[in-house]
Design an enzyme around this catalytic site. Structure first.
Site, short mmCIF file in Angstrom:
data_model
loop_
_atom_site.label_atom_id
_atom_site.label_comp_id
_atom_site.label_asym_id
_atom_site.label_seq_id
_atom_site.Cartn_x
_atom_site.Cartn_y
_atom_site.Cartn_z
N ARG A 1 17.63 11.22 0.50
CA ARG A 1 17.60 10.64 1.85
C ARG A 1 16.54 9.53 1.93
O ARG A 1 15.82 9.42 2.93
CB ARG A 1 17.30 11.69 2.93
CG ARG A 1 18.34 12.78 3.06
CD ARG A 1 19.69 12.22 3.53
NE ARG A 1 20.58 13.30 3.90
CZ ARG A 1 21.37 13.94 3.04
NH1 ARG A 1 21.38 13.61 1.76
NH2 ARG A 1 22.15 14.91 3.47
N GLU B 1 14.31 13.54 9.15
CA GLU B 1 15.25 12.68 8.43
C GLU B 1 15.65 11.52 9.34
O GLU B 1 15.87 10.40 8.92
CB GLU B 1 16.49 13.48 8.04
CG GLU B 1 17.39 12.70 7.11
CD GLU B 1 18.81 13.17 7.08
OE1 GLU B 1 19.69 12.44 7.56
OE2 GLU B 1 19.04 14.27 6.56
N SER C 1 21.57 16.23 10.41
CA SER C 1 20.32 16.94 10.06
C SER C 1 19.14 16.17 10.65
O SER C 1 18.96 14.99 10.35
CB SER C 1 20.14 17.01 8.55
OG SER C 1 21.22 17.66 7.95
N1 EPU Z 1 21.13 27.88 6.75
C1 EPU Z 1 20.69 28.89 7.57
N2 EPU Z 1 20.72 28.69 8.92
C2 EPU Z 1 21.16 27.55 9.48
C3 EPU Z 1 21.59 26.50 8.64
C4 EPU Z 1 21.56 26.67 7.26
O1 EPU Z 1 20.28 29.95 7.11
O2 EPU Z 1 21.18 27.46 10.71
C5 EPU Z 1 21.16 28.10 5.30
C6 EPU Z 1 22.61 28.29 4.83
O3 EPU Z 1 23.00 29.59 4.90
C7 EPU Z 1 22.52 27.81 3.39
C8 EPU Z 1 21.46 26.73 3.43
O4 EPU Z 1 20.70 26.95 4.62
O5 EPU Z 1 22.07 28.85 2.56
C9 EPU Z 1 22.00 25.32 3.37
O6 EPU Z 1 22.83 25.06 4.50
P1 EPU Z 1 23.96 23.92 4.48
O7 EPU Z 1 24.87 24.14 3.33
O8 EPU Z 1 24.56 23.85 5.83
O9 EPU Z 1 23.20 22.58 4.12
P2 EPU Z 1 21.83 21.97 4.61
O10 EPU Z 1 20.86 22.03 3.48
O11 EPU Z 1 21.39 22.58 5.90
C10 EPU Z 1 22.34 19.57 3.72
C11 EPU Z 1 22.31 18.17 4.24
C12 EPU Z 1 23.53 17.90 5.10
C13 EPU Z 1 24.78 18.09 4.24
C14 EPU Z 1 24.76 19.53 3.69
C15 EPU Z 1 25.88 19.76 2.71
C16 EPU Z 1 19.97 17.58 4.40
C17 EPU Z 1 18.81 17.33 5.29
N3 EPU Z 1 21.10 17.96 5.00
O12 EPU Z 1 22.24 20.44 4.85
O13 EPU Z 1 23.49 16.53 5.49
O14 EPU Z 1 25.96 17.87 5.00
O15 EPU Z 1 23.52 19.78 2.98
O16 EPU Z 1 25.65 19.06 1.53
O17 EPU Z 1 19.84 17.42 3.19
C18 EPU Z 1 22.78 15.05 7.21
O18 EPU Z 1 22.04 14.54 6.35
O19 EPU Z 1 22.82 14.63 8.39
C19 EPU Z 1 23.61 16.18 6.83
C20 EPU Z 1 24.39 16.81 7.70
#
Ligand code: EPU
Length: 337
Positions: A162, A333, A237
């Site tokens: 990012r 972000e 995010s």
């Molecule tokens: N999780 C929780 N609670 C929540 C949300 C997430 O426990 O409310 C846990 C999930 O269970 C999982 C982990 O966190 O174990 C990761 O969650 P998720 O797969 O939804 O991905 P993320 O790390 O929260 C990142 C990116 C997203 C992207 C997704 C999928 C960043 C800051 N965000 O989110 O990007 O779509 O991975 O690759 O890196 C964005 O940048 O705007 C964005 C949406």
């Protein structure tokens, strides 16, 4: 070209914040862009693209350039690959769909990300194991101080998680007008390793997915977790996933055995900010019109008329709580304006 005065920016930022621009202009061609930059050397300019990664906390007492330069061009094709350029004002998801319609592979995991092509390199957009930097060859950008066109190679962009040169030393100095990608026409390298993609494909009984299949399941996953900005204001995010030392992670794991993690290297581990925020009890909570999304705690939402300051204060409360509970500093972000 018409300059509008005191223009509401509510429909130009996906958070739906009702800030105003003292002056606002739509730019639909490169010649208009050069003209506006050269004629306004004394004025502060603010570049507005899709408005999908910003939180407006004040009115903008500047000339806001809304970039609407559209167009997609195939520059060169071989049997295996294609070099394709999109102008900065193209809607990102429409461009991804154009690529899928033409069987150009490489961007399918980035389906449904809000925003425009021109802002995608700034934060090196990424999702489901793929980042923009994996296929970007170069971008063209106008230097604001000289109105000169410059070419940035993938390496020049200094991409990170990012992150790019446009968030650091080149911040506020360039306007990205065109982005060029090298995509595959056959033997697609699909990235389906992300658990939710694998599950969705097997639910659909797809064993040999096409790029369209991958795009469709990514769209399904995003729709199930992330709020649609046309229904509830948000910027995806709000925070980056923090990277902490392995030692710090081991200490946390003693108290929270279920903490999810991704290994970066032998000394560093990334932890999902959404999980940390959920552990602090913020998920699904609402204060006035500002809240934390019920299905993804990493996403802050504006239910209707929250101000940028209300959302910023909520973000600060979250950061304080995470620091006290986990000794982790969450970085935003989203760009705070
Ligand atoms: N999780 C929780 N609670 C929540 C949300 C997430 O426990 O409310 C846990 C999930 O269970 C999982 C982990 O966190 O174990 C990761 O969650 P998720 O797969 O939804 O991905 P993320 O790390 O929260 C990142 C990116 C997203 C992207 C997704 C999928 C960043 C800051 N965000 O989110 O990007 O779509 O991975 O690759 O890196 C964005 O940048 O705007 C964005 C949406």
């Amino acid at each position: 070209m018409k300059i509008e005065q005191n223009k509401s920016l509510k429909k130009y930022n996906t958070f739906g914040i009702n800030a105003t621009a003292s002056e606002f202009i739509e730019i639909t061609s490169e010649s208009e862009l050069i003209d506006v930059i050269s004629k306004n050397t004394e004025k502060e300019l603010f570049v507005l693209s899709g408005g999908s990664n910003m939180l407006l906390t004040k009115d903008l007492n500047t000339l806001v350039l809304h970039l609407q330069i559209k167009g997609i061009t195939v520059i060169e094709e071989s049997e295996d690959t294609v070099l394709v350029s999109a102008n900065g004002g193209e809607n990102w998801h429409d461009f991804v769909q154009y690529c899928i319609d033409n069987n150009y592979g490489g961007l399918e995991n980035l389906s449904l990300i809000p925003g425009y092509v021109g802002s995608a390199p700034i934060q090196n957009i990424g999702a489901y194991g793929v980042e923009l930097k994996d296929t970007l060859i170069s971008c063209e950008a106008y230097e604001i101080s000289t109105a000169k066109k410059c070419l940035f190679s993938n390496e020049d962009c200094k991409f990170g998680y990012r992150n790019s040169i446009f968030k650091n030393e080149a911040k506020g100095k360039y306007i990205i007008s065109k982005v060029t990608f090298r995509l595959k026409k056959k033997n697609h390298s699909l990235n389906t390793s992300y658990g939710a993609i694998e599950n969705a494909l097997s639910e659909r009984k797809i064993t040999h997915p096409t790029i369209r299949d991958v795009s469709e399941v990514v769209i399904q996953i995003r729709k199930s977790k992330l709020p649609d900005p046309s229904e509830i204001g948000n910027s995806g995010s709000f925070f980056k996933n923090p990277v902490i030392s392995t030692t710090h992670f081991t200490q946390l794991q003693n108290s929270y055995p279920l903490i999810p993690s991704y290994v970066i290297d032998k000394n560093n581990i990334k932890v999902p900010a959404g999980w940390l925020i959920e552990q602090c009890g913020f998920k699904g909570k609402r204060w006035g019109d500002a809240g934390v999304h019920e299905k993804q705690a990493l996403v802050l939402v504006n239910y209707d008329n929250a101000s940028g300051i209300e959302l910023l204060n909520l973000a600060k409360r979250i950061q304080e709580k995470i620091e006290t509970k986990f000794n982790i500093k969450l970085e935003t972000e989203v760009n705070i304006i």
